[in-house]
Design an enzyme around this catalytic site. Sequence first.
Site, PDB file in Angstrom:
ATOM      1  N   CYS A  35     -88.007  30.845  13.776  1.00 31.86           N
ATOM      2  CA  CYS A  35     -88.405  31.148  12.482  1.00 31.86           C
ATOM      3  C   CYS A  35     -88.507  29.375  11.552  1.00 31.86           C
ATOM      4  CB  CYS A  35     -87.211  31.835  11.796  1.00 31.86           C
ATOM      5  SG  CYS A  35     -85.500  30.838  11.966  1.00 31.86           S
ATOM      6  N   CYS A 104     -78.957  34.161  14.080  1.00 30.90           N
ATOM      7  CA  CYS A 104     -78.987  33.081  12.961  1.00 30.90           C
ATOM      8  C   CYS A 104     -77.649  32.587  13.015  1.00 30.90           C
ATOM      9  CB  CYS A 104     -79.037  33.696  11.677  1.00 30.90           C
ATOM     10  SG  CYS A 104     -80.512  34.831  11.459  1.00 30.90           S
TER      11      CYS A 104
HETATM   12 FE1  FES Z   1     -84.047  31.828  10.801  1.00 30.89          FE
HETATM   13 FE2  FES Z   1     -81.969  33.488  10.259  1.00 30.89          FE
HETATM   14  S1  FES Z   1     -84.102  33.729  10.112  1.00 30.89           S
HETATM   15  S2  FES Z   1     -81.806  31.489  11.322  1.00 30.89           S
END
Ligand code: FES
Length: 144
Positions: A35, A104
């Site tokens: 991400c 996360c």
């Molecule tokens: Fe990237 Fe939570 S979506 S750390």
Amino acid sequence: MALYSEKVMDHFRHPRNVGCIENADGVGEVGNAKCGDIMKIYLKIDGGTITDVKFETFGCGSAIASSSMATELIKGQPVEKALELTNKAVAEALDGLPAYKMHCSVLAEEAIKRAVKDYYDKNGIAYDKSKFPPDEECEHCCMV
Ligand code: FES
């Protein structure tokens, strides 16, 4: 049931220990390769105790809540104790995270480990390398 617990929302809206520490004794930074979110942890250590900890997180709400809770959990603790903190413990302390957001919380565990490793390296302190998984073993995180 709400997607996020009240604790997650509280730590997301009012994160504890945000910021950086000048002349920190240990700094750890990790990024989530998928991400692109980034977390940085700063430790102030005195006599083997974490006397202060701050974080900077460029990321999702779960990553911010995880950083905030993780810093609360290790503040005032012996350094060795911080190494035992798992992402699962951080998620549990937040009364849970949705399954697809568990990764996360991994950022918090990894960033703290890297900050402790940095402290050990800077001070020539010997440590058990098995407590610090190599980068390639973490499918979610990478050094940044
Ligand atoms: Fe990237 Fe939570 S979506 S750390």
